[in-house]
Design a protein around this motif. Structure first.
Motif, PDB file in Angstrom:
ATOM      1  N   LYS A   1     -47.205  83.036 118.599  1.00  0.00           N
ATOM      2  CA  LYS A   1     -48.401  82.263 118.247  1.00  0.00           C
ATOM      3  C   LYS A   1     -49.004  81.631 119.492  1.00  0.00           C
ATOM      4  CE  LYS A   1     -48.902  80.218 114.312  1.00  0.00           C
ATOM      5  NZ  LYS A   1     -50.213  80.768 113.906  1.00  0.00           N
ATOM      6  N   ALA A   2     -48.144  81.108 120.372  1.00  0.00           N
ATOM      7  CA  ALA A   2     -48.649  80.512 121.613  1.00  0.00           C
ATOM      8  C   ALA A   2     -49.383  81.547 122.463  1.00  0.00           C
ATOM      9  CB  ALA A   2     -47.490  79.891 122.392  1.00  0.00           C
ATOM     10  N   LEU A   3     -48.800  82.742 122.586  1.00  0.00           N
ATOM     11  CA  LEU A   3     -49.430  83.802 123.383  1.00  0.00           C
ATOM     12  C   LEU A   3     -50.764  84.232 122.775  1.00  0.00           C
ATOM     13  CD1 LEU A   3     -46.289  85.948 124.278  1.00  0.00           C
ATOM     14  CD2 LEU A   3     -47.725  84.657 125.887  1.00  0.00           C
ATOM     15  N   SER A   4     -50.848  84.187 121.445  1.00  0.00           N
ATOM     16  CA  SER A   4     -52.094  84.598 120.788  1.00  0.00           C
ATOM     17  C   SER A   4     -53.231  83.628 121.061  1.00  0.00           C
ATOM     18  CB  SER A   4     -51.875  84.720 119.275  1.00  0.00           C
ATOM     19  OG  SER A   4     -51.779  83.441 118.658  1.00  0.00           O
ATOM     20  N   LEU A   5     -52.907  82.416 121.506  1.00  0.00           N
ATOM     21  CA  LEU A   5     -53.931  81.397 121.766  1.00  0.00           C
ATOM     22  C   LEU A   5     -54.374  81.351 123.226  1.00  0.00           C
ATOM     23  CD1 LEU A   5     -52.397  78.457 119.663  1.00  0.00           C
ATOM     24  CD2 LEU A   5     -54.269  79.964 118.990  1.00  0.00           C
ATOM     25  N   VAL A   6     -53.694  82.093 124.093  1.00  0.00           N
ATOM     26  CA  VAL A   6     -53.909  81.965 125.533  1.00  0.00           C
ATOM     27  C   VAL A   6     -55.300  82.420 125.957  1.00  0.00           C
ATOM     28  CG1 VAL A   6     -53.188  82.851 127.790  1.00  0.00           C
ATOM     29  CG2 VAL A   6     -51.466  82.061 126.151  1.00  0.00           C
ATOM     30  N   GLU A   7     -55.732  83.578 125.498  1.00  0.00           N
ATOM     31  CA  GLU A   7     -56.997  84.147 125.956  1.00  0.00           C
ATOM     32  C   GLU A   7     -58.175  83.244 125.564  1.00  0.00           C
ATOM     33  OE1 GLU A   7     -59.477  88.389 125.830  1.00  0.00           O
ATOM     34  OE2 GLU A   7     -57.539  88.198 124.836  1.00  0.00           O
ATOM     35  N   ASP A   8     -58.991  82.892 126.579  1.00  0.00           N
ATOM     36  CA  ASP A   8     -60.183  82.053 126.381  1.00  0.00           C
ATOM     37  C   ASP A   8     -59.847  80.686 125.785  1.00  0.00           C
ATOM     38  OD1 ASP A   8     -61.829  84.154 127.309  1.00  0.00           O
ATOM     39  OD2 ASP A   8     -61.946  85.018 125.291  1.00  0.00           O
ATOM     40  N   TYR A   9     -58.638  80.189 126.082  1.00  0.00           N
ATOM     41  CA  TYR A   9     -58.240  78.898 125.518  1.00  0.00           C
ATOM     42  C   TYR A   9     -59.065  77.759 126.123  1.00  0.00           C
ATOM     43  CZ  TYR A   9     -55.695  74.674 124.410  1.00  0.00           C
ATOM     44  OH  TYR A   9     -55.383  73.417 123.957  1.00  0.00           O
ATOM     45  N   THR A  10     -59.526  76.871 125.275  1.00  0.00           N
ATOM     46  CA  THR A  10     -60.153  75.629 125.715  1.00  0.00           C
ATOM     47  C   THR A  10     -59.557  74.480 124.918  1.00  0.00           C
ATOM     48  OG1 THR A  10     -61.957  75.946 124.132  1.00  0.00           O
ATOM     49  CG2 THR A  10     -62.354  76.664 126.395  1.00  0.00           C
ATOM     50  N   PRO A  11     -59.246  73.358 125.559  1.00  0.00           N
ATOM     51  CA  PRO A  11     -58.671  72.216 124.839  1.00  0.00           C
ATOM     52  C   PRO A  11     -59.661  71.681 123.801  1.00  0.00           C
ATOM     53  CG  PRO A  11     -58.454  71.954 127.222  1.00  0.00           C
ATOM     54  CD  PRO A  11     -59.391  73.099 127.003  1.00  0.00           C
ATOM     55  N   PRO A  12     -59.168  70.993 122.777  1.00  0.00           N
ATOM     56  CA  PRO A  12     -60.061  70.436 121.755  1.00  0.00           C
ATOM     57  C   PRO A  12     -60.893  69.281 122.316  1.00  0.00           C
ATOM     58  CG  PRO A  12     -57.824  69.645 121.427  1.00  0.00           C
ATOM     59  CD  PRO A  12     -57.744  70.672 122.520  1.00  0.00           C
ATOM     60  N   GLU A  13     -61.996  68.991 121.661  1.00  0.00           N
ATOM     61  CA  GLU A  13     -62.804  67.840 122.029  1.00  0.00           C
ATOM     62  C   GLU A  13     -62.214  66.582 121.392  1.00  0.00           C
ATOM     63  OE1 GLU A  13     -66.893  68.335 121.119  1.00  0.00           O
ATOM     64  OE2 GLU A  13     -67.097  70.211 122.258  1.00  0.00           O
ATOM     65  N   ALA A  14     -62.337  65.460 122.100  1.00  0.00           N
ATOM     66  CA  ALA A  14     -61.813  64.199 121.575  1.00  0.00           C
ATOM     67  C   ALA A  14     -62.616  63.778 120.354  1.00  0.00           C
ATOM     68  CB  ALA A  14     -61.878  63.122 122.646  1.00  0.00           C
ATOM     69  N   PRO A  15     -61.952  63.400 119.267  1.00  0.00           N
ATOM     70  CA  PRO A  15     -62.683  63.011 118.055  1.00  0.00           C
ATOM     71  C   PRO A  15     -63.236  61.590 118.154  1.00  0.00           C
ATOM     72  CG  PRO A  15     -60.340  62.753 117.706  1.00  0.00           C
ATOM     73  CD  PRO A  15     -60.499  63.341 119.076  1.00  0.00           C
ATOM     74  N   GLU A  16     -64.239  61.334 117.373  1.00  0.00           N
ATOM     75  CA  GLU A  16     -64.730  59.977 117.155  1.00  0.00           C
ATOM     76  C   GLU A  16     -64.632  59.681 115.668  1.00  0.00           C
ATOM     77  OE1 GLU A  16     -68.679  60.047 118.824  1.00  0.00           O
ATOM     78  OE2 GLU A  16     -67.950  59.274 120.755  1.00  0.00           O
ATOM     79  N   PHE A  17     -64.423  58.421 115.336  1.00  0.00           N
ATOM     80  CA  PHE A  17     -64.135  58.070 113.951  1.00  0.00           C
ATOM     81  C   PHE A  17     -65.180  57.114 113.387  1.00  0.00           C
ATOM     82  CE2 PHE A  17     -60.132  58.957 116.080  1.00  0.00           C
ATOM     83  CZ  PHE A  17     -59.541  59.861 115.221  1.00  0.00           C
ATOM     84  N   LYS A  18     -65.508  57.294 112.133  1.00  0.00           N
ATOM     85  CA  LYS A  18     -66.236  56.315 111.347  1.00  0.00           C
ATOM     86  C   LYS A  18     -65.244  55.744 110.339  1.00  0.00           C
ATOM     87  CE  LYS A  18     -70.663  56.464 112.623  1.00  0.00           C
ATOM     88  NZ  LYS A  18     -71.457  55.264 112.990  1.00  0.00           N
ATOM     89  N   LEU A  19     -64.884  54.476 110.502  1.00  0.00           N
ATOM     90  CA  LEU A  19     -63.866  53.864 109.654  1.00  0.00           C
ATOM     91  C   LEU A  19     -64.522  52.941 108.635  1.00  0.00           C
ATOM     92  CD1 LEU A  19     -61.236  53.116 112.450  1.00  0.00           C
ATOM     93  CD2 LEU A  19     -61.410  55.116 110.971  1.00  0.00           C
ATOM     94  N   PRO A  20     -63.876  52.723 107.485  1.00  0.00           N
ATOM     95  CA  PRO A  20     -64.556  52.029 106.376  1.00  0.00           C
ATOM     96  C   PRO A  20     -64.679  50.523 106.514  1.00  0.00           C
ATOM     97  CG  PRO A  20     -62.368  52.741 105.699  1.00  0.00           C
ATOM     98  CD  PRO A  20     -62.601  53.331 107.057  1.00  0.00           C
ATOM     99  N   GLY A  21     -64.016  49.917 107.511  1.00  0.00           N
ATOM    100  CA  GLY A  21     -64.186  48.498 107.743  1.00  0.00           C
ATOM    101  C   GLY A  21     -63.595  47.604 106.666  1.00  0.00           C
ATOM    102  N   ALA A  22     -64.167  46.355 106.587  1.00  0.00           N
ATOM    103  CA  ALA A  22     -63.588  45.318 105.725  1.00  0.00           C
ATOM    104  C   ALA A  22     -63.561  45.731 104.258  1.00  0.00           C
ATOM    105  CB  ALA A  22     -64.363  44.012 105.890  1.00  0.00           C
ATOM    106  N   GLY A  23     -64.599  46.425 103.807  1.00  0.00           N
ATOM    107  CA  GLY A  23     -64.631  46.842 102.405  1.00  0.00           C
ATOM    108  C   GLY A  23     -63.496  47.797 102.088  1.00  0.00           C
ATOM    109  N   GLY A  24     -63.241  48.715 102.975  1.00  0.00           N
ATOM    110  CA  GLY A  24     -62.143  49.652 102.786  1.00  0.00           C
ATOM    111  C   GLY A  24     -60.801  48.951 102.813  1.00  0.00           C
ATOM    112  N   ARG A  25     -60.678  47.969 103.711  1.00  0.00           N
ATOM    113  CA  ARG A  25     -59.427  47.217 103.813  1.00  0.00           C
ATOM    114  C   ARG A  25     -59.145  46.459 102.516  1.00  0.00           C
ATOM    115  NH1 ARG A  25     -60.456  45.828 108.425  1.00  0.00           N
ATOM    116  NH2 ARG A  25     -61.219  43.697 108.300  1.00  0.00           N
ATOM    117  N   THR A  26     -60.176  45.905 101.930  1.00  0.00           N
ATOM    118  CA  THR A  26     -60.014  45.189 100.654  1.00  0.00           C
ATOM    119  C   THR A  26     -59.541  46.134  99.556  1.00  0.00           C
ATOM    120  OG1 THR A  26     -61.735  43.606 101.270  1.00  0.00           O
ATOM    121  CG2 THR A  26     -61.210  43.809  98.920  1.00  0.00           C
ATOM    122  N   ALA A  27     -60.131  47.324  99.521  1.00  0.00           N
ATOM    123  CA  ALA A  27     -59.758  48.299  98.486  1.00  0.00           C
ATOM    124  C   ALA A  27     -58.295  48.718  98.625  1.00  0.00           C
ATOM    125  CB  ALA A  27     -60.662  49.517  98.583  1.00  0.00           C
TER     126      ALA A  27
END
Length: 775
Positions: free
Chosen positions: A670-696
């Protein structure tokens, strides 16, 4: 004849037959499960349907996922035997009566396709007797496939072929059993009991006889013939309780009726009145009212043990078993121990090893088959010939001769040599002709232990090592106790990344151990807490985050290859891999809340990212966060790799290897199958639910608390986890949260919990008992 098996039929829906059908379904292959029509009731498929329903409630579960049960089609042998024509392999697992089996084969011969394999799961009836009277065409397609119970968890499969068995049919079954069912196939001869049960039954009978004859207590017998011999701690008496005391007379009757006159087993088989009495009174072991051990419910579930001399139960005592080297696997020290310990150990071990040695080549072609059978069928740490190597073949032969006992020919051939050796980086075994031969692995089987025989690590420290496994792929191995993760592991990861980037193609995270990783080294963390080394602890947390993100964004593919437990930090490293190739038996999850902590090495963000991108997941920040909160706050652990997929630990494209011995090879591919043209993933950004979500989330926890399903401190820890997942005080619904900011939320929450005495109490309790503290 098709070379592949696309559908299987299992006839006989008892414990074994149903379990075999479940394992076929676990492999993703449709299976037809048939049994008799019940004498009463309108449902003619009730027996098979009942077996499936029972398995869905059984623990440990025969099914790796409830969804696997959908692949089991139920029926009966009167109405649905014609469906055998759709199948490529028919497994007979009916009662051990020759007349019933032969009657079934006559019916099968009329409906099955030519080239469809037919096998019996028998362990007591010779193949030659089974096929007597059948056509040559049927004999070509027939073999014995002896599974061990429970079929999902026991890796051994003994295969026996007859003189007429078609090699292609046998190879098709063997390949499917290996790759799809995850079995290690051992080829046995058509002799009574085959390999594992023949030796195992002999060993058990010796253990019983010697304990009765020598006046050894049940507890002491198991303390001697258990861990010190490299045998599961059940020992002899505990094992008989586990498999069923009532099974012993049947095994004995089978072997005594089929083994030739003069065979060694006839000399030790005996009728034991106490065992007959126990069976008559329902004391058949764990499945009955108790066995050699029992829990006395009338005395507050007090553990009791039977006195072999009086037949009466008494409170169980802790036996003073072997000490020193004899307790730690030194077999010579064990059998030479003074008094009853050494005498009992020799009476059981000496004759068992001599018996095993006498079975080559009559029951097994070589010593490897014997050793594999006992390690996989009876969970022995070492096989009989590996044990003989520890004792010394000459030592065993000389001591047997001194007692006037027969010395097996293979011991004479060995002389003062060992049965196994390492030569030119290859593991070799000794044959009956006195020559050594390489141990040959099947194609696609790869073990890190074999790699180590012919190479040295690229880099190594006290807790980890990096190995070259060929074709430009390296393997990161954890080496600490329970493969716990610490600063040394993170340091080695930091060294490995630039090295692999410069000289190799890909990295696989793998080890040969039963436990992939039990997570962070809690003992080390507790020590740091006790000396108030807060800076060092925060450094470890930050170092783990840095190492894991380093793997995630490395300029080469990283594949995680876990088997067994992958808990806490062991799960988190998998979440940072480009792909996972997991063994089917994967017990994985973020369990930190169970010890009063929260995941601190990036696991929260990675799980949110997985769930928000899951197929069918509703849009918006709350659904993914709620899913992750539910899993992490309850310390949910997968009970299989398939369940880990359902938990989104495994994603689309991640693989599952059914056979443990194929995991490293599959991960490398599986590792070898990923080698060709491999590029690392992009860093994610998050939208989090905040205080309302915390209350729930808080309301949900409070509901659990009111129902007694969460303790007071569970509420506190869950609240802290909810803070992290919803954005804490710093972020709200309108904010975009970076991966780095998410990591800081984790880190601060982790440190806060570790400063709380209630978390420290949980960590201490887990280290001392291995169980969570419910404070």
């Amino acid at each position: 004849m098709s070379d592949t098996i696309k559908k299987v039929c299992v006839i006989g829906a008892g414990t074994m037959g149903a379990g075999i059908a479940a394992q076929v379904a676990n492999a993703g292959v449709p299976v037809l499960l048939l049994d008799i029509v019940p004498k009463e009731g309108a449902n003619r498929n009730a027996v098979a349907e009942g077996a499936v329903a029972k398995m869905l409630k059984t623990e440990p579960a025969p099914f790796m996922s409830k969804s696997a049960a959908k692949l089991v089609e139920t029926g009966n042998i009167e109405d649905h035997l014609d469906k055998v024509a759709e199948c490529d392999w028919v497994i007979e697992a009916v009662i051990e009566r020759l007349d019933i089996k032969q009657g079934l084969y006559a019916k099968l011969e009329a409906v099955k396709r030519d080239g469809t394999a037919v096998s019996s799961n028998t362990s007591t009836i010779p193949l030659a007797n089974l096929v007597e009277g059948r056509s040559e065409a049927f004999k070509r397609d027939f073999l014995i496939t002896h599974f061990f119970n429970p079929p999902r968890y026991m890796r051994l499969l003994e295969i026996v072929t007859g003189p007429a068995t078609d090699a292609g049919v046998a190879a098709k079954v063997e390949q499917f059993a290996d790759v799809s069912l995850g079995k290690t196939v051992v080829k046995a001869k058509d002799t009574p009991g085959f390999i594992a049960n023949r030796i195992g039954t002999y060993w058990i009978q010796l253990g019983l006889n010697a304990a009765f004859d020598m006046g050894i207590t049940v507890e002491l017998a198991d303390a001697i013939a258990g861990k010190p011999m490299g045998v599961p701690k059940t020992g002899v008496f505990g094992l008989v309780d586990l498999v069923g005391i009532d099974l012993m007379p049947h095994l004995q009757a089978s072997l005594t009726s089929t083994l030739p006159a003069g065979e060694l087993y006839h000399g030790i088989a005996r009728d034991i009145p106490l065992i007959n009495k126990m069976i008559g009174e329902g004391y058949t072991g764990r499945k009955g009212k108790g066995g050699f051990y029992r829990l006395n419910k009338e005395a507050g579930r007090r553990k009791e043990t039977i006195d072999l001399q009086t037949g009466e139960y008494r409170p169980t005592v802790t036996a003073q078993g072997p000490r020193g080297a004899a307790a730690k696997g030194d077999l010579k020290a064990l059998v030479e121990s003074k008094g009853e310990i050494g005498a009992y150990a020799w009476a059981v071990l000496g004759d068992t090893l001599a018996y095993a040695a006498s079975l080559v080549p009559d029951a097994a072609s070589d010593v490897v088959a014997v050793d594999d059978a006992m390690k996989l069928g009876y969970n022995w740490k070492s096989g009989p010939f590996e044990m003989i190597d520890k004792l010394g073949a000459k030592y065993l032969a000389d001591r047997l001769a001194a007692e006037g006992k027969a010395v097996p020919a293979i011991l004479t051939v060995a002389g003062d040599r060992t049965f196994y050796r390492i030569e030119n980086g290859k593991r070799q075994f000794l044959g009956l002709d006195g020559e050594y031969r390489d141990v040959v692995r099947p194609e696609g089987v790869m073990r890190l232990a074999d790699v180590k025989l012919s190479s040295k690590p690229i880099i190594r420290n006290a807790s980890a090592a990096l190995w070259d496994i060929g074709d430009g792929v390296v393997c990161l191995e954890f080496t600490g106790k329970m493969n716990a993760l610490d600063g040394e592991v993170m340091k080695l990861i930091g060294q490995a990344i630039p090295l692999v980037a410069a000289q190799y193609k890909a990295l696989v995270v793998y080890n040969d151990a039963d436990t992939f990783s039990a997570g962070a080294n809690l003992g080390l963390a507790l020590f740091a807490v006790n000396i108030a080394a807060w800076g060092e602890i925060e450094k470890l947390v930050a170092g783990g985050q840095l190492a894991y993100k380093g793997l995630k964004y490395a300029p080469f593919p990283v594949v995680g290859a876990p088997a067994g437990m992958a808990l806490g930090g062991g799960c988190e490293i998998l979440l940072h891999c480009d792909a996972i190739q997991a063994h089917a038996e994967l017990y994985c999850g973020l369990v930190e809340c169970g010890v009063g902590l929260v995941p601190g090495w990036g696991g929260n963000g990675e799980m949110i990212d997985r769930w928000r991108n899951a197929p069918g997941m509703p849009k918006g920040p709350m659904p993914a966060v709620a899913k992750v909160f539910e899993m992490v706050s309850t310390a949910q652990v997968s009970k299989s790799a398939q369940q880990a997929r359902e938990m989104m630990i495994l994603r689309k494209g991640d693989g599952i290897s059914m056979n443990r011995d194929r995991l490293l090879y599959d991960a490398k591919q599986k590792a070898l199958s990923l080698v060709e043209d491999y590029t690392p993933p992009e860093a994610p950004e998050f939208k989090l639910p905040g205080a309302g979500g915390r209350t729930a989330l808080g309301l949900a926890v409070e509901g659990f608390h009111k129902r007694g399903m969460a303790t007071d401190y569970d509420v506190v820890v869950s609240g802290v986890l909810a803070d992290v997942l919803t954005g804490g005080d710093a972020f709200d619904l309108v904010d975009t949260v970076s991966e780095g900011e998410m990591l800081k939320l984790e880190r601060d929450a982790f440190m806060g919990r570790l400063r709380d005495d209630r978390s420290v109490a949980r960590v201490e309790h887990m280290l001392e008992t291995g169980k969570p503290l419910r404070n």
